[in-house]
Design an enzyme around this catalytic site. Structure first.
Site, PDB file in Angstrom:
ATOM      1  N   TYR A 139       0.875  -1.176   0.000  1.00 25.52           N
ATOM      2  CA  TYR A 139       0.000   0.000   0.000  1.00 25.52           C
ATOM      3  C   TYR A 139       0.910   1.224   0.000  1.00 25.52           C
ATOM      4  O   TYR A 139       1.496   1.584   1.013  1.00 25.52           O
ATOM      5  CB  TYR A 139      -0.929   0.002   1.212  1.00 25.52           C
ATOM      6  CG  TYR A 139      -1.800   1.233   1.282  1.00 25.52           C
ATOM      7  CD1 TYR A 139      -2.522   1.666   0.170  1.00 25.52           C
ATOM      8  CD2 TYR A 139      -1.903   1.968   2.461  1.00 25.52           C
ATOM      9  CE1 TYR A 139      -3.316   2.796   0.229  1.00 25.52           C
ATOM     10  CE2 TYR A 139      -2.704   3.104   2.533  1.00 25.52           C
ATOM     11  CZ  TYR A 139      -3.405   3.509   1.419  1.00 25.52           C
ATOM     12  OH  TYR A 139      -4.194   4.640   1.480  1.00 25.52           O
ATOM     13  N   ASP A 198      -2.037  -1.551  -4.132  1.00 23.92           N
ATOM     14  CA  ASP A 198      -2.466  -0.198  -4.458  1.00 23.92           C
ATOM     15  C   ASP A 198      -1.230   0.688  -4.493  1.00 23.92           C
ATOM     16  O   ASP A 198      -0.679   1.035  -3.453  1.00 23.92           O
ATOM     17  CB  ASP A 198      -3.469   0.275  -3.406  1.00 23.92           C
ATOM     18  CG  ASP A 198      -3.912   1.716  -3.610  1.00 23.92           C
ATOM     19  OD1 ASP A 198      -3.493   2.352  -4.599  1.00 23.92           O
ATOM     20  OD2 ASP A 198      -4.682   2.211  -2.764  1.00 23.92           O
ATOM     21  N   HIS A 301     -12.304   0.639  -4.188  1.00 26.53           N
ATOM     22  CA  HIS A 301     -11.481  -0.074  -5.159  1.00 26.53           C
ATOM     23  C   HIS A 301     -12.211  -1.325  -5.631  1.00 26.53           C
ATOM     24  O   HIS A 301     -13.138  -1.803  -4.966  1.00 26.53           O
ATOM     25  CB  HIS A 301     -10.142  -0.506  -4.548  1.00 26.53           C
ATOM     26  CG  HIS A 301      -9.232   0.616  -4.196  1.00 26.53           C
ATOM     27  ND1 HIS A 301      -8.085   0.904  -4.884  1.00 26.53           N
ATOM     28  CD2 HIS A 301      -9.292   1.540  -3.185  1.00 26.53           C
ATOM     29  CE1 HIS A 301      -7.468   1.940  -4.336  1.00 26.53           C
ATOM     30  NE2 HIS A 301      -8.183   2.341  -3.296  1.00 26.53           N
TER      31      HIS A 301
END
Length: 311
Positions: A139, A198, A301
């Site tokens: 992340y 991500d 998402h």
């Protein structure tokens, strides 16, 4: 076949209420990498990871970050930036309370720039027990605008003189070295390497709606895109979705909750599978699991699911 999903769930407790468990059971993945789990280990929902063993670094920031990798069998090795994580045992019923034990994991050698992020729960990698693959879940910080692009009154966030931008660029500078080291270590041990997660960067014009207008937005700045370029190559990592669909707009993986971004499909592709070449070329399908309507959304998402044929 190895089916791997990457999913920024934007909080396990919220997405669990929205049907994450049903998706997890029905999608039947071998590996599920999660970002923004956002939950202390002792507050995980009942039945959160049914059928899976979870390797989980919740980080130390309450209600923020947290990465996990779910596998059918316990991995042979787990590595984090702080040398610690939790092992959450596979649950067989939705009524099972997660059982977690603290792990002393292998530490990933950290670049100096990454040390301030070590306790934030942003990176975890595992060596799969049943396949010669190392999978990492990342992340990456969202960042912000450099000071010369900040205009009071035109920003949702308070101007910060470029501090969030500088923090993100420091992260990616250090992560470039760490990523190379992890990829090479996997290959030396006879494993392929797969980075999913991500990345909070849309790589090219096909990866964001209205790309010309977005060139002065965080996540699509020239400096961020240039860094992304440097991570890819025939001897480094390959963007698996773009390899399979080189000329397709999107498919996007993130849409703001605000307005009608989801309905109009004005989104960003910021969630990726980046694989070493042999693994990338074994990919046969890649799907973005975009829900059919707003009320069905489990997160801001969508999951990115890839099938790899390792035979």
């Amino acid at each position: 076949m190895l089916r791997v999903a990457s999913f920024n769930i934007n909080g396990i407790r919220a997405t669990h209420r929205r049907g994450f468990g049903d998706w997890l059971e029905q999608r039947d993945c071998d590996v599920v990498a999660l970002q923004e789990v956002r939950c202390p280990v002792d507050a995980l929902p009942v039945g959160a990871f049914r059928g899976y063993h979870a390797s989980y670094d919740p980080g130390s920031l309450p209600g923020r970050n947290g990465v996990a990798i779910l596998t059918r069998t316990r991995p042979v090795a787990v590595r984090t930036w702080n040398g610690a994580a939790y092992s959450v045992e596979a649950q067989h019923l939705w009524t099972d309370q997660p059982t977690a034990t603290e792990l002393q994991t292998e530490s990933v050698p950290l670049a100096r720039e990454l040390r301030p992020f070590a306790m934030e729960g942003r990176y975890i990698e595992v060596d799969l027990a049943d396949r010669p693959v190392t999978v990492a879940s990342l992340y990456l910080p969202k960042g912000g605008l450099p000071s010369d692009l900040q205009r009071p009154g035109r920003m949702r966030e308070k101007p910060d003189g470029g501090a969030r931008y500088a923090r993100k660029m420091s992260f990616v500078k250090g992560f470039q070295r760490q990523l190379g080291a992890s990829r090479r270590a996997a290959l030396r041990s006879g494993r392929e390497f797969l980075l999913v997660g991500d990345l909070n960067i849309a790589h090219g014009p096909l990866d964001v709606a209205n790309w010309r207008r977005q060139q002065r937005s965080e996540g699509f700045l020239p400096q961020e895109r240039a860094w992304f370029d440097q991570q890819l190559g025939p001897r480094r990592l390959i963007d698996v979705m773009r390899q399979l669909d080189p000329d397709v707009q999107g498919p996007y993986t993130w849409w703001s909750w605000l307005g009608r971004a989801f309905e109009n499909d004005t989104g960003w592709r910021i969630d990726y599978h980046l694989a070493t070449p042999t693994l990338a070329h074994s990919a046969v399908t890649a799907v973005v699991e975009r829900e059919t309507h707003r009320a069905a959304r489990r997160s801001d998402h969508a999951a990115v699911v890839v099938d790899y044929d390792l035979r």
